[in-house]
Design an enzyme around this catalytic site. Structure first.
Site, PDB file in Angstrom:
ATOM      1  N   LYS A 138       0.880  -1.182   0.000  1.00 25.54           N
ATOM      2  CA  LYS A 138       0.000   0.000   0.000  1.00 25.54           C
ATOM      3  C   LYS A 138       0.907   1.218   0.000  1.00 25.54           C
ATOM      4  CE  LYS A 138      -2.014   2.987   2.024  1.00 25.54           C
ATOM      5  NZ  LYS A 138      -1.784   4.403   1.664  1.00 25.54           N
ATOM      6  N   GLU A 144       9.235   1.007  11.212  1.00 25.28           N
ATOM      7  CA  GLU A 144      10.301   2.004  11.045  1.00 25.28           C
ATOM      8  C   GLU A 144       9.618   3.362  11.073  1.00 25.28           C
ATOM      9  OE1 GLU A 144      12.760   0.929   7.704  1.00 25.28           O
ATOM     10  OE2 GLU A 144      13.455  -0.845   8.765  1.00 25.28           O
ATOM     11  N   CYS A 177      13.989  10.125   7.442  1.00 26.09           N
ATOM     12  CA  CYS A 177      13.753   9.648   8.809  1.00 26.09           C
ATOM     13  C   CYS A 177      14.995   9.764   9.668  1.00 26.09           C
ATOM     14  CB  CYS A 177      13.248   8.209   8.781  1.00 26.09           C
ATOM     15  SG  CYS A 177      14.349   7.092   7.926  1.00 26.09           S
ATOM     16  N   GLU A 192       9.194  15.903  15.566  1.00 29.03           N
ATOM     17  CA  GLU A 192       9.776  15.684  14.243  1.00 29.03           C
ATOM     18  C   GLU A 192       9.142  16.667  13.262  1.00 29.03           C
ATOM     19  OE1 GLU A 192       8.618  12.141  12.024  1.00 29.03           O
ATOM     20  OE2 GLU A 192      10.694  11.869  11.403  1.00 29.03           O
TER      21      GLU A 192
HETATM   22  P1  NAD Z   1       2.237   8.311   7.581  1.00 34.33           P
HETATM   23  O1  NAD Z   1       2.303   7.534   8.828  1.00 34.33           O
HETATM   24  O2  NAD Z   1       1.319   9.464   7.500  1.00 34.33           O
HETATM   25  O3  NAD Z   1       1.816   7.377   6.361  1.00 34.33           O
HETATM   26  C1  NAD Z   1       2.543   6.200   6.033  1.00 34.33           C
HETATM   27  C2  NAD Z   1       1.605   5.203   5.384  1.00 34.33           C
HETATM   28  O4  NAD Z   1       0.625   4.792   6.336  1.00 34.33           O
HETATM   29  C3  NAD Z   1       0.846   5.757   4.181  1.00 34.33           C
HETATM   30  O5  NAD Z   1       0.798   4.759   3.193  1.00 34.33           O
HETATM   31  C4  NAD Z   1      -0.534   6.027   4.759  1.00 34.33           C
HETATM   32  O6  NAD Z   1      -1.554   5.960   3.798  1.00 34.33           O
HETATM   33  C5  NAD Z   1      -0.657   4.883   5.752  1.00 34.33           C
HETATM   34  N1  NAD Z   1      -1.643   5.099   6.816  1.00 34.33           N
HETATM   35  C6  NAD Z   1      -2.069   6.262   7.347  1.00 34.33           C
HETATM   36  N2  NAD Z   1      -3.009   6.030   8.300  1.00 34.33           N
HETATM   37  C7  NAD Z   1      -3.175   4.697   8.370  1.00 34.33           C
HETATM   38  C8  NAD Z   1      -3.982   3.833   9.167  1.00 34.33           C
HETATM   39  N3  NAD Z   1      -4.840   4.307  10.073  1.00 34.33           N
HETATM   40  N4  NAD Z   1      -3.867   2.504   8.987  1.00 34.33           N
HETATM   41  C9  NAD Z   1      -3.001   1.997   8.078  1.00 34.33           C
HETATM   42  N5  NAD Z   1      -2.230   2.757   7.293  1.00 34.33           N
HETATM   43  C10 NAD Z   1      -2.297   4.091   7.430  1.00 34.33           C
HETATM   44  O7  NAD Z   1       3.733   8.725   7.261  1.00 34.33           O
HETATM   45  P2  NAD Z   1       4.246   9.657   6.067  1.00 34.33           P
HETATM   46  O8  NAD Z   1       3.818  11.055   6.380  1.00 34.33           O
HETATM   47  O9  NAD Z   1       3.879   9.036   4.762  1.00 34.33           O
HETATM   48  O10 NAD Z   1       5.828   9.522   6.195  1.00 34.33           O
HETATM   49  C11 NAD Z   1       6.604  10.332   7.016  1.00 34.33           C
HETATM   50  C12 NAD Z   1       6.984   9.622   8.309  1.00 34.33           C
HETATM   51  O11 NAD Z   1       7.646   8.398   8.005  1.00 34.33           O
HETATM   52  C13 NAD Z   1       7.952  10.398   9.160  1.00 34.33           C
HETATM   53  O12 NAD Z   1       7.562  10.305  10.512  1.00 34.33           O
HETATM   54  C14 NAD Z   1       9.271   9.663   8.952  1.00 34.33           C
HETATM   55  O13 NAD Z   1      10.204   9.803   9.992  1.00 34.33           O
HETATM   56  C15 NAD Z   1       8.810   8.274   8.807  1.00 34.33           C
HETATM   57  N6  NAD Z   1       9.816   7.450   8.117  1.00 34.33           N
HETATM   58  C16 NAD Z   1      10.535   6.541   8.855  1.00 34.33           C
HETATM   59  C17 NAD Z   1      11.522   5.768   8.246  1.00 34.33           C
HETATM   60  C18 NAD Z   1      12.341   4.789   9.045  1.00 34.33           C
HETATM   61  O14 NAD Z   1      12.968   3.947   8.429  1.00 34.33           O
HETATM   62  N7  NAD Z   1      12.365   4.858  10.358  1.00 34.33           N
HETATM   63  C19 NAD Z   1      11.778   5.920   6.874  1.00 34.33           C
HETATM   64  C20 NAD Z   1      11.028   6.861   6.167  1.00 34.33           C
HETATM   65  C21 NAD Z   1      10.040   7.622   6.800  1.00 34.33           C
END
Ligand code: NAD
Length: 508
Positions: free
Chosen positions: A190, A265, A299, A398
């Site tokens: 997804k 992650e 991240c 963050e």
């Molecule tokens: P997000 O959590 O908003 O979304 C990530 C994914 O989760 C998307 O596909 C979204 O549609 C889905 N999602 C949202 N709500 C959901 C729910 N209720 N149930 C299931 N899925 C759901 O994150 P983002 O804004 O896309 O990405 C940024 C974040 O990701 C930052 O916090 C960043 O630090 C983190 N990140 C972490 C790593 C790591 O390896 N630690 C790597 C990249 C990004």
């Protein structure tokens, strides 16, 4: 600040990409009711593409396809070496189509093209690397006296749901897809709703590599309508999630009913700790690269700069001066160093953090505004904020944008305390020429990964992941198989051994 104007002949101007369909059960498909959503080009905020808008029905169909491919299909039953051959084919195809992937990713998320070559190469390397790891995967054996031999085998688990963020979709999704496939699982991916493009392209490449039908599936859609039913679906065995910590909590809760295995992650607020005796020039270069590459949406970004007080003014001043020279603008221009943020909502959110720093009494030393001449798109100048203390919102939360916050410290104990004064624990960076102190501080910081006198250079064999609210579990190297594979132990009796004898009639 140098604004790199968007040229008329750039692929950005007026670019439109066709409908991004789901891919499941071996075919590209629209949503059952034909619903779509729009995605924007972050450099212009024009509509870039329509994507099929998936919900519970499409998720159910995709999980069904993945389930059948796992329960009855050839993929989990193949020799690991045969799966490795397919993974190597995928890597070769990714290299062959690298330019297409790069252009799609630049259009979709606005990463500067100068930084995309490395990310595309990493995507291919992820498949080659896991082809190698799975070929050499071995269990352990335990000789138990003369009577038993116990040994372990690794087995595929089932259907893996991969829920991905928008900040580096190609690199991050392949980092999960490669080990999940290598271990013999089937997948429903997804992608994030703000970055659907490369996932569809990836489905084409995996189909071309002759992955059996149903092994790899993609459903586009929003978190609440597609991500939530995927993370709760009883046909899914494991969920690999990369995204915000708050979303991770929802996903863990959704999977709890069927006790899904989760790998998370999550977010970070990683400290860069610079001691007085560090090499200042290297520390300045690394601090800038660590926060301003990948548009600051990284991240492991070194987003909190902690500097020992005697060096503070000089170091922070040098960083602010260089930040003011960073070229912001058209991500297709190879001179661009900082592209747009992903979405107008995120742009507003990041600017809100800059305002909160002003309101709380910090000083904006560089940037903090939209660059002149870039009225459209989600552009923001490279921003450095000084005089930040640990009570401020910009220190604790963050921001996920090109914003570095700087705080002075007096001694090692205070440096460690400030570094740990966060709910996150993803990465840390320590700069000192005192060897003992470098190791001591690195180990005292609560982080999954720490670099000493180095920017973030990754080796695929090492564990990747965070502590505290930055994650659960480790991926990378064969650590990934602790998540994507089941370990079974087989106990074999080598001869006769004492077995309690029940139910023997009493002789008296
Ligand atoms: P997000 O959590 O908003 O979304 C990530 C994914 O989760 C998307 O596909 C979204 O549609 C889905 N999602 C949202 N709500 C959901 C729910 N209720 N149930 C299931 N899925 C759901 O994150 P983002 O804004 O896309 O990405 C940024 C974040 O990701 C930052 O916090 C960043 O630090 C983190 N990140 C972490 C790593 C790591 O390896 N630690 C790597 C990249 C990004």
């Amino acid at each position: 600040m140098k604004a790199v104007q968007i040229q008329e002949n750039t692929p950005l101007a007026g670019s439109r990409v066709g409908l991004q369909r789901h891919y499941f059960d071996g075919a590209f498909r629209e949503s059952f009711d034909g619903r779509t959503f729009e995605t924007l080009n972050p450099s212009t905020n024009e509509v870039l593409a329509q994507a099929a808008d998936g919900g519970a029905a499409e998720i159910h169909a995709a999980v069904g396809a993945a389930r059948r491919a796992f329960d009855d299909g050839p993929w989990p039953r193949m020799a690991a070496s045969e799966r490795a051959t397919v993974l190597r084919r995928i890597a070769a195809l990714l290299r062959e189509h690298a330019q297409e992937f790069i252009e799609y990713e630049v259009l979709d998320i606005g990463l500067p093209i100068a930084q995309m070559g490395g990310l595309a190469a990493r995507a291919a390397a992820n498949f080659d690397y896991y082809a190698g790891v799975v070929s050499e995967l071995h269990g352990r054996s335990f000789q138990v006296g003369d009577e038993f031999l116990n040994y372990t085998v690794r087995k595929p688990i089932g259907v893996a749901a991969l829920i991905m963020p928008w900040n580096a979709p190609l690199m991050l999704s392949t980092w999960r897809i490669a080990p999940a496939l290598a271990a013999g699982n089937t997948i429903v991916l997804k992608p994030a709703e703000w970055s659907p493009l490369t996932a569809t392209l990836l489905a084409r490449v995996l189909e071309q590599a002759e992955l059996p039908v149903g092994v790899f599936n993609v459903v586009h859609g929003f978190g609440e309508s597609a991500g939530a039913p995927l993370s709760a679906h009883p046909g899914v065995n494991l969920v690999a999630f990369t995204g915000e910590s708050s979303t991770g909590r929802l996903i863990a809760a959704a999977g709890a009913a069927t006790l899904k295995r989760v790998s998370m992650e999550l977010g970070g607020k990683s400290p860069v700790v610079v001691f007085e005796d560090a090499d200042p020039e290297l520390a300045v270069d690394a601090a800038l690269a660590q926060i301003f590459t990948l548009n600051g949406q990284r991240c492991t970004a070194g987003s909190r700069l902690l500097v020992q007080r005697p060096l503070y003014d000089r170091l922070v001043g040098a960083i602010a001066e260089r930040a003011r020279n960073i070229r912001v603008g058209d991500p297709f221009d190879p001179r661009t160093e900082l592209g747009p943020l992903i979405h107008p909502e995120h742009h507003d959110r990041v600017l809100g953090y800059v305002q909160s720093a002003r309101d709380e009494g910090a000083s904006v030393l560089a940037g903090g505004r939209r660059p002149d001449g870039l009225a459209a798109g989600n552009f923001l100048e490279a921003t450095v904020i000084g005089d930040v203390d640990e009570t401020m919102k910009v220190f604790r939360e963050e921001i996920f944008g090109p914003v570095l916050v700087a705080t002075p410290f007096d001694d090692e104990a205070e440096a460690v305390r400030l570094a740990n004064a966060t709910v996150y624990g993803l990465a840390a960076y320590v700069w000192t020429n005192d060897l003992k102190r470098g190791h001591r501080v690195a180990q005292a910081i609560d982080a999954g990964m720490c670099w000493i006198n180095s920017q973030n250079v990754r080796d695929l064999r090492t564990p990747f992941g965070g502590t505290k609210q930055s994650g659960i579990g480790r991926e990378g190297g064969d650590y990934a198989f602790d998540f994507y594979a089941e370990t079974e132990v087989i106990h074999v009796a080598l001869g006769t051994h004492a077995i309690p004898r029940l139910g023997i009639p009493d002789e008296t």
